[in-house]
Design an enzyme around this catalytic site. Structure first.
Site, short mmCIF file in Angstrom:
data_model
loop_
_atom_site.label_atom_id
_atom_site.label_comp_id
_atom_site.label_asym_id
_atom_site.label_seq_id
_atom_site.Cartn_x
_atom_site.Cartn_y
_atom_site.Cartn_z
N GLY A 1 0.78 -1.16 -0.11
CA GLY A 1 0.13 0.12 -0.11
C GLY A 1 0.72 1.29 0.29
CB ALA A 2 4.27 1.74 -0.66
CB SER A 3 -0.24 3.78 -4.53
OG SER A 3 -0.94 3.25 -4.11
CG ASP B 1 -6.17 -7.39 -4.31
OD1 ASP B 1 -6.16 -7.34 -2.90
OD2 ASP B 1 -7.41 -7.36 -4.69
CG ASN C 1 0.66 1.18 5.11
OD1 ASN C 1 0.48 1.72 6.00
ND2 ASN C 1 0.58 1.71 3.28
CB SER D 1 -6.50 0.93 13.50
OG SER D 1 -7.20 1.77 14.10
CE1 TYR E 1 -9.54 -0.12 9.06
CE2 TYR E 1 -9.33 1.53 11.35
CZ TYR E 1 -9.11 1.55 10.26
OH TYR E 1 -7.35 1.49 10.00
CB ALA F 1 -13.62 -7.09 13.99
CB ALA F 2 -9.72 -5.90 10.42
P1 NAP Z 1 -4.94 4.95 1.94
O1 NAP Z 1 -4.16 7.17 1.53
O2 NAP Z 1 -6.66 5.17 1.21
O3 NAP Z 1 -4.12 4.71 0.91
C1 NAP Z 1 -4.53 3.42 1.11
C2 NAP Z 1 -3.47 2.98 0.31
O4 NAP Z 1 -3.41 0.74 0.60
C3 NAP Z 1 -3.12 2.76 -0.82
O5 NAP Z 1 -1.78 2.44 -1.77
C4 NAP Z 1 -3.71 2.01 -1.92
O6 NAP Z 1 -3.42 1.43 -3.23
C5 NAP Z 1 -3.07 0.63 -0.53
N1 NAP Z 1 -4.65 -0.80 -0.67
C6 NAP Z 1 -5.71 -0.39 -0.19
N2 NAP Z 1 -6.09 -2.18 -0.41
C7 NAP Z 1 -5.18 -3.30 -1.04
C8 NAP Z 1 -5.21 -4.65 -1.82
N3 NAP Z 1 -6.17 -5.32 -1.14
N4 NAP Z 1 -3.68 -4.50 -1.99
C9 NAP Z 1 -2.68 -3.85 -1.82
N5 NAP Z 1 -2.39 -2.24 -1.86
C10 NAP Z 1 -4.11 -2.04 -1.47
O7 NAP Z 1 -5.57 4.45 3.12
P2 NAP Z 1 -3.68 5.32 4.61
O8 NAP Z 1 -4.64 6.05 5.60
O9 NAP Z 1 -2.98 5.97 3.93
O10 NAP Z 1 -3.97 3.28 5.52
C11 NAP Z 1 -2.62 3.47 5.54
C12 NAP Z 1 -3.20 1.87 6.72
O11 NAP Z 1 -3.15 2.96 7.69
C13 NAP Z 1 -4.04 1.56 6.53
O12 NAP Z 1 -3.97 -0.04 6.88
C14 NAP Z 1 -4.29 2.21 7.28
O13 NAP Z 1 -5.68 1.05 8.02
C15 NAP Z 1 -4.08 2.48 8.57
N6 NAP Z 1 -4.68 3.53 9.37
C16 NAP Z 1 -5.00 4.59 8.86
C17 NAP Z 1 -6.04 5.46 9.74
C18 NAP Z 1 -6.08 7.38 9.26
O14 NAP Z 1 -6.89 7.72 9.66
N7 NAP Z 1 -5.75 7.76 8.01
C19 NAP Z 1 -6.12 5.54 10.90
C20 NAP Z 1 -5.67 3.99 11.76
C21 NAP Z 1 -4.33 3.13 10.84
P3 NAP Z 1 -4.49 1.41 -4.09
O15 NAP Z 1 -4.01 3.08 -4.06
O16 NAP Z 1 -3.09 1.30 -5.06
O17 NAP Z 1 -5.34 0.60 -4.33
#
Ligand code: NAP
Length: 245
Positions: free
Chosen positions: A9-11, A60, A87, A140, A153, A155-156
Site C-alpha cells: 500500500g505504498a502508492s 492485490d 500497511n 489502528s 475495521y 476486529a481486523a
Molecule cells: P489510504 O491513503 O487510503 O491508502 C491506502 C493504501 O493501501 C493505498 O496505497 C492502496 O493502494 C493500498 N491498498 C488498499 N487495499 C489494497 C490491497 N488489497 N492490495 C494492495 N494495496 C492495497 O490509507 P492510509 O490512511 O494511508 O492507510 C494506510 C494504513 O494505515 C491502513 O492499513 C489503514 O487502515 C491504517 N490507518 C490509517 C489511519 C488514518 O487515519 N488514515 C488511522 C489508523 C490506521 P491503491 O490505491 O494502489 O489501491
C-alpha cells in the site's frame, strides 16, 4: 550495502510517506500498489532520483497468489528483503454492525487482515533463511479500543495486533523482530470523506489537540524497522496524539 524493504500500500497516504522516508535513509524500496498505478510509478521515479532502487509492484494483497507473487518479485528485484511493512488497508463507511453486509465484512477482512497473513506467509521463509529482519504491521487505535460504527475495521485491526504479537514470539529465535504501529486520526485519503471541521473536531479529542500527519506515522514505522529498535519486539506503538493512553 543498502537495506531492502517491501512496503504494501505504498502508492498513497502513510505507505507513500513511509517509502519516501526509507528511500531518504538510503534503503532500496519495493512499492506495492493495487489500483493507483500512476501514483506508484510517479513515486518510484521520484525515489529513484535519490540514488537507490525504487520499484513499483502491482498486487492485490487480499489475494493469496498475488501476495505471494509480490514477495517473490520484491525479493528478486531487490536481491532479498530486510524489512516488510504491512500497511495496505481499506475502511468501510461508518455504520452499525447490523447494517454491515457479509460481503462488506469479507472485503474488509480480506484487505486489512488476510492481506497481512498472505504477505507475511510468503515473506517469512526468506527472513528466516537470513536469520534476521524486521516486520512492521499497521493497525489502528480502533484495534486497541474498538470504535463505534467501525466494528469490522476494529476486529481486523485487533487481529493485526494479535498476529504481530504471536509472530514476535514465533520469530524471535530467528532474530526477526515484529512490531506494530497503531495510528490515530491521520491526514490521508482514508479520511477524505470528512470535512475540515469534522477532522478538526476529531483532532480536538486528542491530548495533542490535532490530527496526525502521514510522515509522523512513517517515522514510527521506520524506527521500528531500523536497527535503532534492535531490542524491541512484539510492541504496539500508538501514533495518535495521546488518544489512547
Ligand atoms: P489510504 O491513503 O487510503 O491508502 C491506502 C493504501 O493501501 C493505498 O496505497 C492502496 O493502494 C493500498 N491498498 C488498499 N487495499 C489494497 C490491497 N488489497 N492490495 C494492495 N494495496 C492495497 O490509507 P492510509 O490512511 O494511508 O492507510 C494506510 C494504513 O494505515 C491502513 O492499513 C489503514 O487502515 C491504517 N490507518 C490509517 C489511519 C488514518 O487515519 N488514515 C488511522 C489508523 C490506521 P491503491 O490505491 O494502489 O489501491
Amino acid at each position: 550495502m543498502s537495506n531492502h524493504v517491501l512496503i504494501t500500500g505504498a502508492s498513497r497516504g502513510i505507505g507513500a510517506a513511509t517509502a519516501r522516508l526509507f528511500a531518504r535513509e538510503g534503503w532500496d524500496v519495493a512499492l506495492n500498489y493495487n489500483k493507483s498505478q500512476m501514483e506508484a510509478e510517479a513515486l518510484a521515479a521520484e525515489l529513484s532520483g535519490l540514488g537507490g532502487k525504487a520499484v513499483p509492484i502491482q498486487a492485490d494483497v487480499s489475494v493469496p497468489e498475488e501476495a505471494a507473487r509480490l514477495v517473490r518479485e520484491a525479493e528478486e528485484v531487490l536481491d532479498g528483503l530486510d524489512a516488510i511493512i504491512c500497511n495496505a488497508g481499506i475502511a468501510l463507511p461508518q455504520q452499525l454492525l447490523t447494517d454491515t453486509t457479509p460481503e462488506q465484512w469479507r472485503r474488509l477482512m480480506s484487505a486489512d487482515l488476510d492481506g497481512v497473513f498472505y504477505t507475511l506467509r510468503a515473506a517469512i521463509p526468506g527472513l528466516v533463511r537470513q536469520k534476521r529482519g524486521a516486520i512492521v504491521t499497521v493497525s489502528s487505535m480502533w484495534g486497541i479500543t474498538g470504535g463505534s460504527c467501525e466494528a469490522p475495521y476494529s476486529a481486523a485491526k485487533a487481529g493485526v495486533i494479535g498476529l504481530t504479537k504471536a509472530l514476535a514470539k514465533e520469530l524471535g529465535p530467528s532474530h526477526i523482530r515484529v512490531n506494530c504501529v497503531a495510528p490515530g486520526v491521520i491526514d490521508t485519503d482514508m479520511n477524505g470523506h470528512l470535512s475540515p471541521e469534522e477532522l478538526a473536531a476529531l483532532g480536538e479529542e486528542a491530548p495533542l489537540c490535532r490530527i496526525g500527519t502521514r510522515s509522523e506515522v512513517a517515522q514510527a514505522i521506520y524506527f521500528l524497522a531500523s536497527e535503532r529498535a534492535s531490542f524491541i519486539t512484539g510492541q504496539v506503538l500508538a501514533v495518535d496524539g495521546g488518544m489512547v493512553i
